[in-house]
Design a protein around this motif. Structure first.
Motif, PDB file in Angstrom:
ATOM      1  N   THR A 294      17.045 -31.477  34.226  1.00 35.08           N
ATOM      2  CA  THR A 294      18.021 -30.317  34.302  1.00 35.08           C
ATOM      3  C   THR A 294      17.864 -29.348  33.160  1.00 35.08           C
ATOM      4  O   THR A 294      18.672 -28.379  32.895  1.00 35.08           O
ATOM      5  N   THR A 295      17.272 -29.827  31.960  1.00 33.06           N
ATOM      6  CA  THR A 295      16.683 -28.949  30.860  1.00 33.06           C
ATOM      7  C   THR A 295      15.430 -28.810  30.546  1.00 33.06           C
ATOM      8  O   THR A 295      14.569 -29.493  31.223  1.00 33.06           O
ATOM      9  N   CYS A 296      15.117 -27.892  29.636  1.00 30.70           N
ATOM     10  CA  CYS A 296      13.799 -27.471  29.632  1.00 30.70           C
ATOM     11  C   CYS A 296      13.433 -27.890  28.239  1.00 30.70           C
ATOM     12  O   CYS A 296      14.162 -27.574  27.112  1.00 30.70           O
ATOM     13  N   THR A 297      12.136 -28.565  27.936  1.00 33.67           N
ATOM     14  CA  THR A 297      12.013 -29.423  26.820  1.00 33.67           C
ATOM     15  C   THR A 297      10.603 -28.874  26.305  1.00 33.67           C
ATOM     16  O   THR A 297       9.564 -28.850  27.135  1.00 33.67           O
ATOM     17  N   GLU A 298      10.527 -28.541  24.956  1.00 34.37           N
ATOM     18  CA  GLU A 298       9.120 -28.146  24.467  1.00 34.37           C
ATOM     19  C   GLU A 298       8.687 -29.149  23.677  1.00 34.37           C
ATOM     20  O   GLU A 298       9.172 -30.163  22.714  1.00 34.37           O
ATOM     21  N   ILE A 299       7.180 -29.611  23.727  1.00 37.72           N
ATOM     22  CA  ILE A 299       6.707 -30.569  23.032  1.00 37.72           C
ATOM     23  C   ILE A 299       5.731 -29.999  22.118  1.00 37.72           C
ATOM     24  O   ILE A 299       4.833 -29.256  22.455  1.00 37.72           O
ATOM     25  N   PRO A 300       5.879 -30.192  20.643  1.00 36.45           N
ATOM     26  CA  PRO A 300       4.869 -29.773  19.722  1.00 36.45           C
ATOM     27  C   PRO A 300       3.416 -30.096  20.102  1.00 36.45           C
ATOM     28  O   PRO A 300       3.307 -31.382  20.111  1.00 36.45           O
ATOM     29  N   TYR A 301       2.553 -29.178  20.024  1.00 42.85           N
ATOM     30  CA  TYR A 301       1.193 -29.510  20.349  1.00 42.85           C
ATOM     31  C   TYR A 301       0.029 -28.720  19.690  1.00 42.85           C
ATOM     32  O   TYR A 301       0.228 -27.576  19.596  1.00 42.85           O
ATOM     33  N   ASP A 302      -0.844 -29.354  19.481  1.00 40.55           N
ATOM     34  CA  ASP A 302      -2.129 -29.009  18.589  1.00 40.55           C
ATOM     35  C   ASP A 302      -3.190 -28.468  20.024  1.00 40.55           C
ATOM     36  O   ASP A 302      -3.551 -29.632  20.427  1.00 40.55           O
ATOM     37  N   PHE A 303      -3.365 -27.231  20.170  1.00 39.39           N
ATOM     38  CA  PHE A 303      -4.101 -27.033  21.348  1.00 39.39           C
ATOM     39  C   PHE A 303      -5.766 -27.115  20.883  1.00 39.39           C
ATOM     40  O   PHE A 303      -5.953 -26.426  20.039  1.00 39.39           O
ATOM     41  N   HIS A 304      -6.613 -27.916  21.684  1.00 39.24           N
ATOM     42  CA  HIS A 304      -7.834 -27.889  21.423  1.00 39.24           C
ATOM     43  C   HIS A 304      -8.673 -27.251  22.473  1.00 39.24           C
ATOM     44  O   HIS A 304      -8.512 -27.500  23.930  1.00 39.24           O
ATOM     45  N   PRO A 305     -10.049 -27.115  22.202  1.00 38.78           N
ATOM     46  CA  PRO A 305     -10.789 -26.718  23.209  1.00 38.78           C
ATOM     47  C   PRO A 305     -11.191 -27.607  24.294  1.00 38.78           C
ATOM     48  O   PRO A 305     -11.165 -28.755  23.902  1.00 38.78           O
ATOM     49  N   MET A 306     -11.329 -27.393  25.771  1.00 35.38           N
ATOM     50  CA  MET A 306     -11.684 -28.425  26.591  1.00 35.38           C
ATOM     51  C   MET A 306     -12.825 -28.741  26.832  1.00 35.38           C
ATOM     52  O   MET A 306     -13.063 -30.131  27.026  1.00 35.38           O
ATOM     53  N   TYR A 307     -13.981 -28.184  26.719  1.00 39.38           N
ATOM     54  CA  TYR A 307     -15.251 -28.257  26.977  1.00 39.38           C
ATOM     55  C   TYR A 307     -16.314 -28.398  25.651  1.00 39.38           C
ATOM     56  O   TYR A 307     -16.077 -27.528  24.433  1.00 39.38           O
ATOM     57  N   SER A 308     -17.246 -28.861  25.694  1.00 36.50           N
ATOM     58  CA  SER A 308     -18.494 -28.920  24.831  1.00 36.50           C
ATOM     59  C   SER A 308     -19.283 -27.697  24.982  1.00 36.50           C
ATOM     60  O   SER A 308     -19.494 -27.011  24.239  1.00 36.50           O
ATOM     61  N   THR A 309     -19.770 -27.669  26.371  1.00 36.04           N
ATOM     62  CA  THR A 309     -20.331 -26.426  26.816  1.00 36.04           C
ATOM     63  C   THR A 309     -19.979 -25.236  27.514  1.00 36.04           C
ATOM     64  O   THR A 309     -18.788 -25.588  27.735  1.00 36.04           O
ATOM     65  N   SER A 310     -20.565 -24.276  27.925  1.00 38.90           N
ATOM     66  CA  SER A 310     -19.833 -22.982  28.478  1.00 38.90           C
ATOM     67  C   SER A 310     -20.715 -22.932  29.761  1.00 38.90           C
ATOM     68  O   SER A 310     -21.924 -22.228  29.466  1.00 38.90           O
ATOM     69  N   THR A 311     -20.613 -23.334  30.972  1.00 39.49           N
ATOM     70  CA  THR A 311     -21.324 -23.313  32.133  1.00 39.49           C
ATOM     71  C   THR A 311     -20.313 -22.996  33.285  1.00 39.49           C
ATOM     72  O   THR A 311     -19.341 -23.048  33.099  1.00 39.49           O
ATOM     73  N   PRO A 312     -21.049 -22.627  34.367  1.00 42.31           N
ATOM     74  CA  PRO A 312     -19.963 -22.316  35.538  1.00 42.31           C
ATOM     75  C   PRO A 312     -19.181 -23.536  35.805  1.00 42.31           C
ATOM     76  O   PRO A 312     -18.218 -23.354  36.687  1.00 42.31           O
ATOM     77  N   GLN A 313     -19.377 -24.955  35.632  1.00 40.03           N
ATOM     78  CA  GLN A 313     -18.812 -25.866  35.953  1.00 40.03           C
ATOM     79  C   GLN A 313     -17.703 -25.844  34.877  1.00 40.03           C
ATOM     80  O   GLN A 313     -16.676 -26.853  35.148  1.00 40.03           O
ATOM     81  N   THR A 314     -17.593 -25.342  33.727  1.00 37.49           N
ATOM     82  CA  THR A 314     -16.548 -25.547  32.705  1.00 37.49           C
ATOM     83  C   THR A 314     -15.515 -24.456  32.770  1.00 37.49           C
ATOM     84  O   THR A 314     -15.109 -23.718  31.897  1.00 37.49           O
ATOM     85  N   ARG A 315     -14.738 -24.401  33.917  1.00 38.42           N
ATOM     86  CA  ARG A 315     -13.956 -23.211  34.335  1.00 38.42           C
ATOM     87  C   ARG A 315     -12.465 -23.933  34.382  1.00 38.42           C
ATOM     88  O   ARG A 315     -12.285 -25.114  34.102  1.00 38.42           O
ATOM     89  N   VAL A 316     -11.443 -23.007  34.342  1.00 37.19           N
ATOM     90  CA  VAL A 316     -10.152 -23.434  34.518  1.00 37.19           C
ATOM     91  C   VAL A 316      -9.667 -23.306  36.164  1.00 37.19           C
ATOM     92  O   VAL A 316      -9.834 -22.081  36.489  1.00 37.19           O
TER      93      VAL A 316
END
Length: 555
Positions: A294-316
């Motif tokens: 019933t309420t909205c909650t924020e979680i402090p977070y360190d955002f890190h890159p998802m992938y090691s490489t950059s290819t057509p398979q490393t999409r969002v």
């Protein structure tokens, strides 16, 4: 006139209509957070807006992707950049300016967010290709967000107007600024659930962590959307934020750190620098996905890159785009208006009405030869009077242009003409510990099919009606659609987007045909039904024809 499928009434309905389709709750009473469902046009375009929002949300994004199988290419890279110069402010209706063409130019990458779509896995090992998973194989992908390091052009309506009506907001009359954005999506595609109503009403389905690039790397306000403030988070501060001059040469670098991904901008023209780390310390955070709360909650977070490489398979896998590491130009927002628009804040007048190009006025395509003019329609919204501009006193509207008839769709892009801005020049990125390893395969991509679907001209299942030159809301082909070119400069080979005629131009790669064939991508829908959609055109080049040569900002 062919009707716009995304009408102003439909768009304003999600803004909280209280009487008629043009009346909304005053923004002064709303939360400071950027709410993508409120037509905030700089939010990442999802693979199916109608499924998530019930209407189209997004914008036109011609992009240049960079692929590499080198470990680290998905999280550690560096670009050379030269910022555009605009024509003089005198007689502005006879010229074009960067803010009219693109609301932001940005560099991006895929980011971990365990509270974001698809909500099936509660871990995300950073910088790892173990996170690669095709939705057709399983819905159990790690949670995903997308980072955009955005540059904002000078001269038009000052920030923080973009909380609702992004399109061309400026930090300064003559200087550029930049900000780190991370877009996440509160959606479980398997169950069809969105987050709880408290979160949806506060930060929306797609939410944004936001922080300007500052000299000392400390955010001026909380970056997360729940704690963000208008005065601290979204109002630029020339004493603390990095402001850059038109024509300045930059080195833009990305790397992961123990505290989160960090972006650094070195202005090699002035000797100044700035940075921002997507860390808990800078107020970055997740929005807890709990549909039953019933309420909205924020979680402090360190955002890190998802992938090691950059290819057509490393999409969002929730995004319309098919990329990881990419450069993007956000176009299609600005439309001139010949009428008198009332003084406004956030595109809302003093009575709480969305400002529009008034009846009896004309929307004009800009300084084309000859200029075209049509009656206003549903995408001429969130309009601002030229008197509020910082330097270029042009009256215009900043809503997403699904009618393909704004200034972006006319041949007034960089082309060597002094009445047009110079190019946003950028190099191919380099990766490796010392930023000296090339990316092997650039790719041209545009999300035109997704927008053409929104205006009823493209079938995303079959590809019928999808075109490299989109159809306007009058049923005719757009005058122009920008494309990428390579040019030889005094610092080596650089990319830019615009028209032919760029000084030192090497190739236009077939102009509009460079975007290539339709791209089919898999998306998860309710009950784990996988659908394939054509949201983009994409053309992967067999080699990099414009490798970074070093020059300015070499490490």
């Amino acid at each position: 006139m062919k009707p716009i499928r995304l009408s102003l009434c439909r768009a304003v309905a999600v803004l909280g209509a209280v009487a008629t389709c043009l009346v909304v709750l005053p923004i002064a009473n709303a939360a400071a957070a950027i709410n993508c469902s409120k037509a905030a046009a700089m939010c990442t375009e999802v693979g199916n807006s109608y499924q998530v929002f019930g209407h189209y949300v997004g914008h036109d994004e011609p992009s240049l992707l960079f692929d590499s199988t080198v470990p680290g290419s998905g999280n550690h890279m560096s670009y050379n950049v030269t910022l555009p110069r605009d024509p003089s402010p005198g007689n502005p209706l006879s010229k074009s300016y960067q803010f009219e063409l693109s609301g932001a130019d940005w560099f991006g990458m895929a980011i971990c967010d365990t509270q974001s779509y698809p909500e099936q896995v509660n871990t995300c090992p950073p910088d790892s290709d173990k996170n690669i998973l095709d939705p057709a194989v399983s819905p159990n992908h790690v949670g995903q967000a997308y980072l955009e390091m955005q540059f904002y052009p000078p001269g038009w309506i000052p920030w923080p107007t973009w909380q609702v009506a992004v399109g061309a907001s400026s930090c300064s009359a003559r200087q550029w600024c930049a900000a780190l954005n991370i877009d996440s999506l509160s959606d479980n595609p398997v169950t069809g659930q969105l987050n709880n109503s408290a979160c949806l009403n506060t930060v929306g389905e797609e939410y944004v962590n936001f922080a300007f690039i500052t000299h000392n790397g400390v955010a001026t306000g909380p970056a997360n959307p729940l704690d963000a403030t208008t005065a601290g988070t979204y109002t630029p501060d020339p004493n603390r934020d990095l402001f850059m001059g038109s024509g300045d040469r930059l080195k833009v670098s990305f790397t992961d750190t123990p505290d989160g991904v960090e972006v650094t901008i070195r202005d090699l023209t002035t000797g100044q620098s700035g940075s921002m780390t997507a860390s808990k310390a800078n107020g970055f955070g997740q929005i807890l996905f709990d549909p039953s709360a019933t309420t909205c909650t924020e979680i402090p977070y360190d955002f890190h890159p998802m992938y090691s490489t950059s290819t057509p398979q490393t999409r969002v896998t929730w995004a319309a785009g098919g990329y990881n590491v990419a450069m993007d130009t956000e176009i299609g927002h600005f439309q001139n208006c010949s009428g008198s628009v009332p003084a406004t804040q956030f595109g809302i007048d003093s009575s709480g009405n969305v400002t529009t190009c008034p009846t009896g006025a004309q929307e004009t395509s800009g300084p084309s030869d000859p200029p075209t003019a049509t009656n206003p329609n549903g995408d001429d919204a969130f309009c601002f009077p030229g008197s509020e501009a910082l330097l270029y006193h042009v009256t215009g509207c900043s809503y997403t242009n699904t009618g393909f008839d704004g200034v972006s769709y006319t041949p007034v892009w960089p082309d060597g003409n002094r009445r047009h801005p110079t190019s946003f020049l950028f190099s191919s990125p380099q990766t490796g510990p010392h930023y000296n390893i090339q990316y092997t395969n650039p790719a041209f991509e545009t999300d035109l099919p997704d927008i053409e679907y929104a205006n009823g001209t493209c079938n995303r299942s079959t590809g019928a009606g999808c075109s490299h030159i989109p159809t306007t809301d009058t049923g005719a082909p757009a005058q122009f659609y920008p494309f990428y070119t390579s040019s030889w400069t005094d610092t080596g080979c650089m990319w830019s987007i615009g028209n032919d005629g760029i000084p030192g131009q090497i190739s236009d790669f077939g102009a509009n045909q460079q975007y290539g064939p339709l791209l089919s991508q898999n998306y998860t829908t309710k009950n784990n039904v996988v659908v394939a959609r054509y949201n983009d055109f994409e053309n992967i080049l067999p080699r990099n024809p414009c490798p970074q040569q070093g020059g300015h900002g070499d490490h």
